[in-house]
Design a protein around this motif. Structure first.
Motif: not given
Lengths: 311, 287
Positions: A75, A81-82, A84-86, A88-89, A145
């Motif tokens: 991701g 993509l960020s 945090w988004l990944m 969560a997914i 990160t």
């Protein structure tokens, strides 16, 4: 609600606060060991939530963990993509996969389940490598990160606390009661009207969720992610060993196994890197023949003897 | 056609190995997850004797079989029988056996890595021959013939001799077999040892045409387990058909799509079996 039922979570809260101060006290080397230990605490406690009461040995941890790490990698690297988004997914994907695996295998006897999970990490790794080689091109993925080891440590600690809290709640719920009956005698459980397959599948989904979450959170530590590295069958076995060594029958059991094992494992990997597999095998036999209920079982046994003597 | 022929030849050794596992699980009730490592151990013996003493793998199997038989008998007698005795139910025994055999498999991998950490590469009977219009290496064909011969011998022995009948009786019901005067513990040890010997011989045969290494065992464990489950535990006809299906599907996937996906193909078959025929190809649904 009586006072003893709150004793355990209160002790756990104190331990968690002490654990949170680790990055402030330890140097870089010991902090890195602590991150590894915290990772295994979260993984093996969530493993024991499912396998402790049901006695189903899951070897799928490596697969879920890999999904977490890999999805974060792909991701962030391929789709910008960020993190945090990944993060969560990934657990959601793993939970869905766990549900499918559970529905296919948990209706049947435990052996089928063990066998199915045995090759799972390897199979997903082959599949991911193949998809990547043929359709996506790039092999390595970068996870860049601003997190330091301390940040990763604290995130893992929060996950471990969530696992613990969930386990505590499940133990007090109807679901936990149902699982204990299933573990003792599945046909009895069926006769008293428990939907045995459903209870097992739900718990298995939670282990999938947490393993992927841990895999996602620890991904920044490696910076560079390869399918061969994150989908490690060895991880599944390490989690099983640590949980059983401590004792999967209690919520705090795996914790008691993880800490000494991580230290010994660290020592063995440095002193005799070629004998790690042999060492794993010996610990497995030690668990089966000497510590069938782990350290916790031994502690309970000694406690019982002491009580008998004082009477 | 090429796929069918090489798939079928591969299926011969797969069926043999699955037969070994079937004896161990069906009769001795031990889910042996160190089965693949035992196979690799047979392969290592074959490789090592060929390289160091130029001994033909066809002779090695006569050495591997008795050694593996004795080794497995000792393992059953001293490591597994205590577990059988302490187990309160079949479920408990299964968990204990799985963990114990995992331990053994890791120990075996560790030892094999220290003996020979690289690939077991050697060339034996690589000249091409033609079967039904397809060109295959002679070693594949020879391995297939030997596997079929051993399998057939085992089948006849199980179905047409008194000890064979006793063994099948234990497989059906250990309690009932005990009641009619069969020494169940002895029969189980014998079945476990025979299963181990068959598996190790299968490994020596496979090593003539597939390059193995010390840590590949778990893949073969998976394959043997999938065949046994697909065929139905204790069902030899089922196991043979299952081995043929797996051998052909694997060869087809390896040649048509990608050799890296054979395990994925095996999993797909496994999943279909679990969903639609968990009792095995010829098995009847338990009532």
């Amino acid at each position: 609600m009586n006072s003893t039922s709150w004793k355990e979570p209160s002790i756990a809260a104190i331990v968690a606060i002490l654990a949170a101060s680790v990055p402030l006290v330890f140097d870089a080397y010991w902090l890195s060991v602590s991150v590894t230990a915290m990772m295994y605490i979260a993984l093996s406690t969530s493993w024991a939530l499912f396998s402790g009461p049901t006695h189903y040995i899951s070897l799928a941890t490596g697969a879920f963990f890999g999904i977490g790490g890999y999805l974060v990698g792909t991701g962030m690297s391929d789709y910008n993509l960020s993190f945090w988004l990944m993060a969560a997914i990934a657990p959601i994907v793993a939970t869905i996969l766990a549900a499918l695996i559970g529905l296919a295998t948990l209706r049947l006897s435990g052996v089928y389940f063990v066998i199915f999970t045995l090759g799972l990490a390897e199979m997903i790794r082959n599949l991911v490598s193949w998809i990547q080689n043929n359709f996506l091109g790039s092999r390595g993925l970068y996870v860049l990160t601003d997190f330091t080891e301390s940040h990763i440590y604290w995130m893992l600690l929060i996950i471990a606390c969530c696992v613990y809290l969930l386990g505590w709640l499940v133990n007090r719920s109807r679901l936990g009661f149902a699982l204990r009956i299933i573990g003792n005698d599945e046909s009895v459980a069926k006769h008293v009207g428990i939907n045995t397959a459903m209870s097992k599948v739900i718990l298995f989904m939670t282990t999938g969720f947490f393993a992927a979450l841990v895999g996602a959170v620890i991904a920044p530590r490696y910076t560079y992610i390869e399918p061969n590295q994150v989908f490690s069958p060895e991880l599944s076995f390490l989690v099983v060993i640590m949980a059983l060594l401590g004792g999967a029958g209690r919520l705090w059991g795996p914790l008691v196994g993880v800490i000494p094992f991580t230290l010994i494992w660290e020592f063995v990997s440095i002193q005799a890197p070629n004998s790690t597999t042999l060492f794993l095998g010996l610990v497995f036999l030690l668990i089966v023949y000497v510590l069938p209920h782990g350290f916790v079982g031994r502690i309970d046994q000694i406690n019982k003897k002491l009580k008998e003597r004082s009477h | 056609m090429d796929i069918l022929v090489s798939g079928l030849l591969l299926a011969g050794t797969y069926a043999l190995v699955a037969m070994g596992l079937n004896l161990q699980y069906g009769v001795a009730r031990i889910m042996n997850l160190a089965n693949g490592e035992l196979l690799v151990l047979g392969a290592l013996a074959s490789f090592w004797l060929f390289v160091s003493a130029e001994m033909s793998p066809l002779l090695t199997i006569f050495l591997v079989a008795p050694v593996a038989f004795a080794g497995n008998w000792l393992i059953y007698r001293f490591l597994l029988l205590p577990l059988v005795k302490r187990a309160k139910s079949q479920g408990h025994l299964e968990v204990d056996a799985i963990l114990a055999t995992f331990g053994m498999s890791f120990i075996m991998v560790g030892l094999m890595l220290s003996i020979h950490g690289e690939y077991f590469t050697y060339e034996f009977l690589t000249q091409p021959i033609t079967i039904l219009g397809s060109i295959v290496a002679l070693n594949r064909f020879i391995a297939f013939l030997i596997a079929v011969a051993i399998g057939a011998g085992l089948y006849l022995w199980l179905n047409h001799t008194r000890p064979g009948a006793a063994m099948r009786a234990v497989a059906v019901s250990p309690e009932a077999a005990g009641l009619v005067g069969i020494d169940v513990a002895r029969m189980s040890a014998f079945a476990f040892a025979t299963g181990g010997a068959v598996t190790a011989v299968g490994g020596a045969l496979i090593s003539t045409f597939i390059t193995l290494d010390a840590s590949i065992g778990v893949l073969f464990t998976m394959k043997a387990l999938i065949i046994v489950i697909m065929g139905g535990v204790g069902d030899i006809r089922g196991a043979i058909l299952a081995a043929i299906i797996l051998g052909i599907v694997e060869t087809a996937v390896a040649t048509l799509i990608d050799p890296g996906l054979t395990l994925t193909a095996a999993y797909l078959i496994f999943l279909l079996i679990l969903l639609f025929r968990p009792q095995g190809l010829f098995g009847r649904r338990a009532t």
